[in-house]
Write an enzyme that holds these catalytic residues in place. Structure first.
Site, PDB file in Angstrom:
ATOM      1  N   ASP A  14       0.824  -1.214   0.000  1.00 18.93           N
ATOM      2  CA  ASP A  14       0.000   0.000   0.000  1.00 18.93           C
ATOM      3  C   ASP A  14       0.855   1.261   0.000  1.00 18.93           C
ATOM      4  O   ASP A  14       0.692   2.134  -0.854  1.00 18.93           O
ATOM      5  CB  ASP A  14      -0.916   0.018   1.232  1.00 18.93           C
ATOM      6  CG  ASP A  14      -2.065  -0.969   1.115  1.00 18.93           C
ATOM      7  OD1 ASP A  14      -2.253  -1.523   0.022  1.00 18.93           O
ATOM      8  OD2 ASP A  14      -2.760  -1.193   2.124  1.00 18.93           O
ATOM      9  N   ARG A  94      -0.495   3.961  17.478  1.00 20.17           N
ATOM     10  CA  ARG A  94      -0.804   4.935  16.423  1.00 20.17           C
ATOM     11  C   ARG A  94      -0.573   6.388  16.832  1.00 20.17           C
ATOM     12  O   ARG A  94      -0.025   7.165  16.052  1.00 20.17           O
ATOM     13  CB  ARG A  94      -2.233   4.740  15.920  1.00 20.17           C
ATOM     14  CG  ARG A  94      -2.472   3.399  15.222  1.00 20.17           C
ATOM     15  CD  ARG A  94      -1.450   3.158  14.127  1.00 20.17           C
ATOM     16  NE  ARG A  94      -1.776   2.001  13.315  1.00 20.17           N
ATOM     17  CZ  ARG A  94      -0.927   1.021  13.046  1.00 20.17           C
ATOM     18  NH1 ARG A  94       0.296   1.042  13.575  1.00 20.17           N
ATOM     19  NH2 ARG A  94      -1.264   0.031  12.268  1.00 20.17           N
ATOM     20  N   ASP A 123      -7.655   3.030  12.410  1.00 23.96           N
ATOM     21  CA  ASP A 123      -6.363   3.716  12.383  1.00 23.96           C
ATOM     22  C   ASP A 123      -6.439   5.099  11.749  1.00 23.96           C
ATOM     23  O   ASP A 123      -5.710   6.011  12.142  1.00 23.96           O
ATOM     24  CB  ASP A 123      -5.328   2.858  11.655  1.00 23.96           C
ATOM     25  CG  ASP A 123      -4.811   1.720  12.510  1.00 23.96           C
ATOM     26  OD1 ASP A 123      -4.985   1.780  13.738  1.00 23.96           O
ATOM     27  OD2 ASP A 123      -4.234   0.772  11.962  1.00 23.96           O
ATOM     28  N   SER A 177      -4.404  -9.919   7.137  1.00 26.79           N
ATOM     29  CA  SER A 177      -3.984  -8.547   7.372  1.00 26.79           C
ATOM     30  C   SER A 177      -3.469  -8.489   8.802  1.00 26.79           C
ATOM     31  O   SER A 177      -4.200  -8.794   9.746  1.00 26.79           O
ATOM     32  CB  SER A 177      -5.175  -7.596   7.193  1.00 26.79           C
ATOM     33  OG  SER A 177      -4.813  -6.281   7.564  1.00 26.79           O
TER      34      SER A 177
END
Length: 404
Positions: A14, A94, A123, A177
């Site tokens: 990505d 995060r 996220d 994932s």
């Protein structure tokens, strides 16, 4: 002179595709930032990959100790658990990553920060709330939500990269994932997308093994705390990051900390995932066992509520808020006497109590013993119960009177 954008870069497909996409659609100078939170993934070659894809430079930031000391420890002290299961491994990391993105954006004079989080996940919220709180003037580009982003699959991204002369060692095959750091690893996708399916643990687990495959002999572990901060494992002093690494190995060996949860995401949907948090599960349990000895009843009750609130705050990405600071201040005020040693036996997925000691223990054997001691007279309970139950008695008497 081109404007600069800071890209949160993992080196995966990505964020690799996002580099040429940013240059093509915004004409930015792209500066990549890879945050190392202890994920133990191979970081060699990332700079070459980023630059070959069009970035002007790559920062590789080791945030592991800051993550452990300033983000994990407060959550352990709070006993912050989201929906009674999730130990917040991704949620905690995060805001730290976003904070570092802002710091590098300031250093580089960048006008924008870009991330590759999808429009369905949590996220995007965690990154963007932190950026807004710390740098309201910086533009945020969420690639997957941008109208100029036309790729909808891994195949699309691979083809896009090829069209831009980028040939990378990524395949289009489907896999879980995952998100990993020193605290945990999460798994989503494949058979987990249907809650009716049992997880394929033989294929899925990374940090752990199933309890069935764990050793037939249990193993003892001791953990020492000072003012709510873990300091030693099995008598050996270590920094927090090394304590977590040590406990990860022990916990993984004995099948500790594997959870399967259908959680409620902030964006409104339910999501099914499997989390491995072997060391974190042991650390949470040890801290809670010590608090059982040293915290009074009212503080314990309030702290349970505060822990749930703290978990919600962290899960929703509200780290950089006055509310988180206020909750953490309360939690820290409860930790001054959380000092002592906890002993456990690890056995086939279980954490079994084997003794807890503290110089600040409120447990008084003279009072708690079945043998009457000097500090407690059984007769004192009668007056207490009469007062404690007075409202119930008055209500029953009134009902009896009205029913005549």
């Amino acid at each position: 002179m081109k404007e600069k954008v800071i890209l949160a870069y993992s080196g995966g497909l990505d964020t690799t595709a996002i580099i040429p996409w940013l240059k093509e659609n915004f004409d930015y100078e792209v500066i990549c930032v890879c945050a190392d939170c202890g994920q133990e993934e191979e970081l060699d070659g990332l700079e070459e990959r980023a630059i070959s894809c069009g970035a002007s430079k790559l920062y590789i930031e080791d945030l592991t100790d800051e993550f452990c000391d300033d983000y994990i420890v407060p959550c352990v002290q709070a006993h912050a658990v989201y929906e009674n299961k999730y130990l917040l491994g991704t949620s905690m990391a995060r805001p730290l990553i976003a904070k570092r993105l802002v710091e590098i954006a300031r250093k580089e004079g960048a006008t924008a920060i870009c991330h590759g989080a999808t429009g369905k996940g949590n996220d995007q919220i965690r990154f963007e709330l932190t950026i807004k709180a710390l740098a309201p003037d910086i533009k945020i580009i969420a690639a997957w939500r941008n109208e100029k982003w036309t790729m909808q699959s891994r195949e699309d991204e691979i083809e896009y990269c090829k069209q831009h002369g980028i040939n990378l060692p990524f395949s289009a095959d489907t896999s879980y994932s995952r998100d990993r750091n020193i605290w945990h690893i999460s798994h989503e996708g494949l058979e987990l997308e249907d809650p009716a399916n049992e997880p394929n643990y033989d294929h899925l687990l990374v940090l752990s093994q199933t309890p069935e495959k764990a050793p037939d002999e249990g193993e003892y572990v001791t953990i020492d705390f000072e003012a709510g901060v873990p300091k030693k494992v099995n008598g050996q002093a270590m920094k927090v990051s090394d304590i977590i690494r040590t406990l990860n190995k022990l916990g993984g060996k004995h099948g500790i900390g594997i959870i399967d949860i259908v959680e409620n995401r902030v964006v409104g949907m339910k999501s099914r995932g499997v989390y491995e948090t072997p060391g974190g599960t042991i650390l949470y349990e040890a801290h809670q066992q010590l608090e059982e000895l040293v915290l009074d009843r009212d503080t314990t009750t309030m702290k349970l509520d505060m822990g749930n609130k703290f978990a919600q705050i962290v899960y929703e990405g509200k780290w950089e808020t006055p509310l988180r600071e206020a909750c953490q201040a309360f939690i820290e005020s409860t930790q001054k006497n959380v000092t002592g040693q906890v002993k456990f036996k690890l056995y086939k997925g279980n954490i079994i109590k084997a003794g807890t000691t503290s110089p600040y223990s409120l447990y008084n054997e003279s009072i708690a013993s079945f043998t009457t001691g000097d500090l407690y007279d059984h007769h004192d309970a009668e007056g207490f119960i009469n007062l404690f139950g007075l409202s119930l008695k008055v209500r029953a008497m009134k009902e009896a009177e009205n029913n005549k």
